[in-house]
Design an enzyme around this catalytic site. Structure first.
Site, short mmCIF file in Angstrom:
data_model
loop_
_atom_site.label_atom_id
_atom_site.label_comp_id
_atom_site.label_asym_id
_atom_site.label_seq_id
_atom_site.Cartn_x
_atom_site.Cartn_y
_atom_site.Cartn_z
CE LYS A 13 -2.05 -1.14 3.88
NZ LYS A 13 -1.28 -2.36 4.25
NE ARG A 88 -4.17 -1.56 10.31
CZ ARG A 88 -3.19 -0.94 9.64
NH1 ARG A 88 -3.39 0.25 9.14
NH2 ARG A 88 -2.05 -1.54 9.48
NE ARG A 123 7.88 -2.34 6.02
CZ ARG A 123 6.59 -2.22 6.30
NH1 ARG A 123 5.78 -1.68 5.41
NH2 ARG A 123 6.12 -2.65 7.44
NE ARG A 156 6.45 -0.07 9.89
CZ ARG A 156 5.27 -0.12 9.30
NH1 ARG A 156 5.05 0.51 8.17
NH2 ARG A 156 4.29 -0.82 9.84
NE ARG A 167 2.32 -4.77 11.33
CZ ARG A 167 3.30 -4.37 10.51
NH1 ARG A 167 4.54 -4.77 10.72
NH2 ARG A 167 3.03 -3.56 9.52
P1 AP5 Z 1 4.83 -1.54 1.82
O1 AP5 Z 1 4.47 -0.72 0.64
O2 AP5 Z 1 5.59 -0.89 2.92
O3 AP5 Z 1 3.54 -2.28 2.41
P2 AP5 Z 1 2.31 -1.67 3.20
O4 AP5 Z 1 1.11 -2.37 2.66
O5 AP5 Z 1 2.29 -0.18 3.16
O6 AP5 Z 1 2.68 -2.22 4.65
P3 AP5 Z 1 2.62 -1.55 6.09
O7 AP5 Z 1 3.41 -2.46 7.01
O8 AP5 Z 1 3.06 -0.14 6.07
O9 AP5 Z 1 1.16 -1.70 6.41
P4 AP5 Z 1 0.49 -1.78 7.74
O10 AP5 Z 1 -0.87 -1.62 7.24
O11 AP5 Z 1 0.69 -2.93 8.61
O12 AP5 Z 1 1.25 -0.65 8.58
P5 AP5 Z 1 0.81 0.78 9.02
O13 AP5 Z 1 2.00 1.64 8.99
O14 AP5 Z 1 -0.41 1.21 8.29
O15 AP5 Z 1 5.63 -2.82 1.27
C1 AP5 Z 1 6.22 -3.76 2.15
C2 AP5 Z 1 7.59 -4.20 1.58
O16 AP5 Z 1 7.38 -4.90 0.35
C3 AP5 Z 1 8.52 -3.03 1.24
O17 AP5 Z 1 9.84 -3.41 1.52
C4 AP5 Z 1 8.33 -2.84 -0.28
O18 AP5 Z 1 9.48 -2.29 -0.92
C5 AP5 Z 1 8.04 -4.26 -0.75
N1 AP5 Z 1 7.11 -4.32 -1.88
C6 AP5 Z 1 6.02 -3.53 -2.10
N2 AP5 Z 1 5.39 -3.90 -3.24
C7 AP5 Z 1 6.11 -4.97 -3.72
C8 AP5 Z 1 5.96 -5.79 -4.88
N3 AP5 Z 1 4.94 -5.60 -5.75
N4 AP5 Z 1 6.86 -6.79 -5.08
C9 AP5 Z 1 7.89 -6.99 -4.19
N5 AP5 Z 1 8.08 -6.22 -3.08
C10 AP5 Z 1 7.20 -5.22 -2.86
O19 AP5 Z 1 0.38 0.52 10.52
C11 AP5 Z 1 1.30 0.23 11.54
C12 AP5 Z 1 0.58 0.11 12.87
O20 AP5 Z 1 -0.10 1.35 13.18
C13 AP5 Z 1 -0.53 -0.95 12.94
O21 AP5 Z 1 -0.03 -2.23 13.24
C14 AP5 Z 1 -1.43 -0.38 14.05
O22 AP5 Z 1 -0.89 -0.62 15.32
C15 AP5 Z 1 -1.36 1.12 13.80
N6 AP5 Z 1 -2.44 1.61 12.92
C16 AP5 Z 1 -2.28 2.21 11.70
N7 AP5 Z 1 -3.46 2.50 11.15
C17 AP5 Z 1 -4.40 2.07 12.02
C18 AP5 Z 1 -5.83 2.08 12.00
N8 AP5 Z 1 -6.52 2.56 10.96
N9 AP5 Z 1 -6.48 1.55 13.07
C19 AP5 Z 1 -5.81 1.05 14.13
N10 AP5 Z 1 -4.46 1.01 14.21
C20 AP5 Z 1 -3.76 1.51 13.17
#
Ligand code: AP5
Length: 214
Positions: A13, A88, A123, A156, A167
């Protein structure tokens, strides 16, 4: 244009958000990045969120809804925005609706759990901008450095395998129901819904999104 990026942690994402921001000129609203910024700044929200995030759990709906509501009322969101990591849970999606915030498109990234676990191990992030890299699949131009600023990249704290698996379990339990929720919205003509094979290379995923959104 209002877009929701839906998918498991590590599904890509944040990576595609960078592409979409540049293509459509709309801001990325990443609740994860906002929470990490609050932790860094030592705000009350950051203090509350840190332990929850490090454990791979979800921050409370109440805190998140307040955060997003405030953010989307800002001027740069008038022409649209990209929601990355929100909603989410069903209550978060309902809160959007209740506040009259409609969406145009929902993009779901479909990636199997084992691919995600492997991806997270490689990552690297530029914390202040939200730019994301992968040591193998999406490497920076200079190893360990952000392409734009040359600053050090970091790992991270929640990317450790045991936390990633936690997660993923939470994703399947609390976030995956949003797939049916938004497919239902699409069937009712409220938005478009696209499921993308997120296992394809980054550029191919971007090309597919561009083709679909026009
Ligand atoms: P990346 O693009 O970083 O993936 P992502 O989907 O953005 O993953 P996140 O870990 O950021 O998502 P998340 O939803 O768990 O975390 P968030 O920060 O929102 O890609 C991942 C890796 O793969 C990278 O190395 C990239 O280069 C590689 N890649 C990408 N595309 C690829 C491809 N096509 N092929 C190969 N490699 C590829 O949330 C973190 C925490 O915050 C949560 O756990 C929670 O505690 C809290 N939080 C955030 N939002 C909420 C909410 N709405 N409600 C409650 N708690 C929340």
């Amino acid at each position: 244009m209002r877009i929701i990026l839906l998918g498991a942690p590590g599904a890509g994402k944040g990576t595609q958000a960078q592409f979409l921001m540049a293509k459509f000129g709309i801001p990325q609203i990443s609740t994860g990045d906002m929470l990490r910024a609050a932790i860094k700044a030592g705000t009350e929200l950051g203090i509350k969120a840190k332990a929850v995030m490090d454990a791979g759990q979800l921050v409370s709906d109440e805190l998140i809804i307040g955060l997003v509501k405030e953010r989307i009322s800002e001027d740069d969101c008038k022409q649209g925005f990209l929601l990355d990591g929100f909603p989410r849970t069903i209550p978060q999606a309902d809160a959007m609706k209740e506040n009259g915030v409609s969406v145009d498109s929902v993009l779901e990234f479909d990636v199997p759990d084992e691919v995600i676990v492997e991806r997270m191990a490689g990552r690297r992030v530029h914390a202040s901008s939200g730019r994301v890299y992968h040591t193998t699949y999406n490497p920076p131009k200079v190893e360990g450095k952000d392409d734009e600023t040359g600053e050090e990249l970091s790992i991270r704290p929640d990317d450790e395998e045991a936390t990633v698996r936690k997660r993923l379990a939470i994703y399947h339990d609390q976030t995956k129901p949003l797939v049916d929720y938004y497919k239902g919205e699409a069937d009712a003509g409220q938005c478009s819904y696209l499921t993308i094979d997120g296992t394809q290379p980054v550029e191919q995923v971007s090309a597919l999104i561009a083709e679909t959104l026009g």
